[in-house]
Design an enzyme around this catalytic site. Structure first.
Site, PDB file in Angstrom:
ATOM      1  N   GLU A   1      -2.303   5.895  -0.654  1.00  0.00           N
ATOM      2  CA  GLU A   1      -3.448   5.001  -0.694  1.00  0.00           C
ATOM      3  C   GLU A   1      -3.915   4.584   0.684  1.00  0.00           C
ATOM      4  O   GLU A   1      -5.015   4.059   0.831  1.00  0.00           O
ATOM      5  CB  GLU A   1      -3.105   3.737  -1.487  1.00  0.00           C
ATOM      6  CG  GLU A   1      -2.982   3.949  -2.967  1.00  0.00           C
ATOM      7  CD  GLU A   1      -2.328   2.758  -3.648  1.00  0.00           C
ATOM      8  OE1 GLU A   1      -2.522   2.597  -4.840  1.00  0.00           O
ATOM      9  OE2 GLU A   1      -1.600   2.011  -2.969  1.00  0.00           O
TER      10      GLU A   1
ATOM     11  N   VAL B   1       0.864  -1.166   0.000  1.00  0.00           N
ATOM     12  CA  VAL B   1       0.000   0.000   0.000  1.00  0.00           C
ATOM     13  C   VAL B   1       0.907   1.225   0.000  1.00  0.00           C
ATOM     14  O   VAL B   1       1.947   1.245   0.660  1.00  0.00           O
ATOM     15  CB  VAL B   1      -0.980  -0.034   1.191  1.00  0.00           C
ATOM     16  CG1 VAL B   1      -0.300   0.258   2.494  1.00  0.00           C
ATOM     17  CG2 VAL B   1      -2.142   0.887   0.980  1.00  0.00           C
ATOM     18  N   SER B   2       0.570   2.218  -0.837  1.00  0.00           N
ATOM     19  CA  SER B   2       1.397   3.426  -0.875  1.00  0.00           C
ATOM     20  C   SER B   2       0.912   4.396   0.202  1.00  0.00           C
ATOM     21  O   SER B   2      -0.187   4.261   0.725  1.00  0.00           O
ATOM     22  CB  SER B   2       1.324   4.076  -2.250  1.00  0.00           C
ATOM     23  OG  SER B   2       0.061   4.664  -2.419  1.00  0.00           O
ATOM     24  N   THR B   3       1.749   5.366   0.506  1.00  0.00           N
ATOM     25  CA  THR B   3       1.395   6.328   1.544  1.00  0.00           C
ATOM     26  C   THR B   3       0.087   7.015   1.206  1.00  0.00           C
ATOM     27  O   THR B   3      -0.780   7.179   2.055  1.00  0.00           O
ATOM     28  CB  THR B   3       2.496   7.392   1.681  1.00  0.00           C
ATOM     29  OG1 THR B   3       3.665   6.914   1.039  1.00  0.00           O
ATOM     30  CG2 THR B   3       2.768   7.713   3.119  1.00  0.00           C
TER      31      THR B   3
END
Ligand SMILES: [Zn+2]
Length: 580
Positions: free
Chosen positions: A13, A9-11
């Site tokens: 997202e 998971v990206s920051t």
């Protein structure tokens, strides 16, 4: 099967629902349970952006894979692995070398190595570029926030204590204009007429006493204004002195010539539209411009599918034609052009026979009616009839042909270069030209097939979206109102004025998103009962005598369909007669 999961998971997202680590974990656990796989461990990278190769958990996973304690890596979507295609391929390749399979839950078709991964991967890459651009522009906006404005403010903003802020009411009107243009497929003129009819005040109405109605020019100026994306540049273009032909007075006007970048003045505004939506608007405006002017005036009530029909063989947009007997047809330009033209454009004659315009329009409108009166059902039927494996075989086949032709061309170039004899050189050159034609045709077919495949995958995803939307009680109620009487709704659609029907077709197919109908002739593969006994080259030979096939390639987007339906006249819909 011994499985490990991988979640990322990206920051950005992390806050968004559906992409969270917990959701991904749950998906993986359920999938393993469903398939009876043994889940050994889940590797998690939190707060890592999709294009960053520096990922601890994934690196650890790749290290662990060497010990062969598991033989499959499971993840939810291709972009979880990486948004960067090259990086994803490397990961998949390293796993393949260790005889470890991949298992993507939401797009299982990529589990076969090769082509699918390329297509989906490149899509993720594009998405990453968009995200990068959005965050970049956000960051720069913070660094260099400017409050002074030269000239008047764009419609939708107001100045409060010297600072530019969003004007609540007018920004809603801006959103509506965008929605009408992009989702509901109204023309600029239609939008102007509608807003005027509703008595919505004009931009700058108080200091403009000459006009009290919206014009298509005003709408055009608003739709083209990039201030709404958050950043615009003033003083960008060179001005030149021109003379008015009418009044003979001189005035200054902007040219297309850009000034040196150092002279540009950057302006930032609170953002009202995403860059990709803004780009789509510009795409539609440019598509609109390309339309040949006044081709067959007086035929306004015909050619409903005009903007959406393309040749299934050469990819060209079909032309409208009125024959000498007064029949209306859609034709491919390259099927009916002179030999000289073909030679000059380095093309072969196209094999598409004209299609009766009314027939094509009716077939498309019927399909569009099916889609908007019951999108979930349509999507399911479509899914049953579409063989994604077959499509991907087709792309593979074309890829091979393309590759062979490319090599033949390279050989040919070499021969032309090496030969000293001018006669032999000429023979090679002629041969080369033929191959080049063939090459460009194969490339076109490949582009079409890739497109088809891409939209097929998209449709599969949208189907999942429909199902989850229908499970949501609030949405079900809303949709229930729309579809309470499907038959009534269909009758209503059929009785709409021609221009409304045309607008709806364009809105659903959405050419600015790349949607289209491809027209081609059937092959034995389409019509034969038993295709196993037919040799492959016969199986895919076009049969012009058997009529036409129209392949719709576009995504069915629930939000867009809701928006289209909301653009229809409710009172008329509710009072239209129920059939039977
Ligand atoms: Zn063609």
């Amino acid at each position: 099967m011994k499985v490990v999961g991988y979640c990322r998971v990206s920051t950005q997202e992390q806050a968004v629902n559906g992409t969270s680590i917990e959701t991904q974990k749950l998906h993986i656990q359920n999938e393993c349970k469903k398939l009876g796989y043994q889940l050994i461990e889940i590797y998690i990278d939190g707060g890592v952006s999709g294009n960053d190769g520096n990922r601890f958990a994934l690196n650890r996973l790749l290290e662990d894979a060497k010990f062969k304690t598991f033989n499959c890596v499971m993840f939810t979507k291709p972009d979880r692995l990486s948004r960067n295609l090259g990086y994803s391929i490397n990961v998949v390749k390293s796993l393949e070398q260790l005889q470890v399979k991949i298992h993507c839950i939401e797009q299982p078709i990529i589990n076969k190595p090769g082509l699918m991964f390329n297509i989906l991967g490149s899509f993720a890459e594009h998405e990453r570029d968009m995200i990068k651009e959005r965050t970049d522009s956000g960051r720069k906006a913070k660094w260099k926030s400017e409050s002074s404005v030269i000239g008047s403010l764009p419609f939708g903003y107001k100045k409060v204590n010297g600072k530019v802020e969003i004007d609540d009411l007018n920004s809603l009107i801006y959103n509506r204009i965008v929605n009408m243009y992009l989702n509901q497929n109204y023309s600029m003129k239609d939008i102007a007429v509608k807003l005027t009819a509703e008595g919505i005040p004009l931009p700058g109405a108080s200091n403009n006493k000459h006009s009290n109605s919206w014009s298509s020019t005003t709408i055009s100026d608003i739709l083209k204004n990039d201030s709404y994306t958050g950043i615009t540049y003033q003083n960008k273009y060179v001005f030149e002195s021109r003379k008015s032909k009418k009044t003979n007075k001189s005035y200054y006007a902007a040219t297309n010539v850009e000034k040196d970048k150092s002279e540009w003045i950057k302006r930032t505004y609170p953002k009202l539209i995403d860059q990709d939506r803004f780009d789509k608007i510009q795409k539609r405006i440019s598509l609109q411009k390309k339309k040949p002017k006044k081709q067959h005036s007086g035929l306004n009530e015909h050619f409903m599918a005009d903007n959406t029909l393309y040749c299934g063989y050469c990819g060209t947009r079909l032309r409208k034609l009125k024959t000498n007997e007064g029949k209306l047809k859609y034709t491919c330009h390259w099927a009916y052009t002179t030999k000289t033209d073909l030679f000059l454009s380095n093309r072969n004659k196209c094999i598409l026979k004209p299609i009766d315009a009314k027939e094509a329009d009716d077939r498309i409108f019927d399909e569009i009616t099916e889609i908007i009166s019951d999108p979930g059902h349509f999507a399911q039927e479509w899914l049953r009839d579409t063989n994604i494996d077959e499509l991907s075989d087709k792309v593979n086949r074309l890829n091979k042909i393309e590759n062979n032709l490319r090599n033949a061309l390279l050989d040919g170039f070499r021969l032309v270069q090496e030969s000293d004899n001018p006669e032999i050189k000429q023979i090679y050159k002629d041969a080369l030209r033929n191959k080049e034609q063939e090459f460009s045709e194969v490339q076109n077919s490949l582009k079409n097939a890739n497109n088809e495949l891409f939209f097929a995958v998209n449709k599969v995803n949208h189907l999942a979206e429909f199902q989850s939307a229908l499970e949501d009680a609030a949405k079900r109620d809303k949709i229930g109102i729309y579809f309470s009487a499907k038959a009534q709704f269909k009758t209503f659609l059929c009785n709409l004025p021609f221009q409304e029907k045309k607008r709806i077709v364009g809105a659903v197919v959405s050419p600015e998103d790349g949607g289209k109908y491809l027209v081609r002739h059937p092959t034995l593969n389409d019509i034969a009962d038993d295709t196993d006994s037919i040799p492959e080259d016969e199986l895919y030979t076009s049969l012009p005598a058997k009529g036409h096939i129209l392949d719709g390639i576009f995504s069915i987007d629930l939000n867009r369909i809701q928006s289209i339906i909301s653009s229809l006249n409710y009172m008329e819909l509710l009072s239209s007669a129920v059939p039977g």
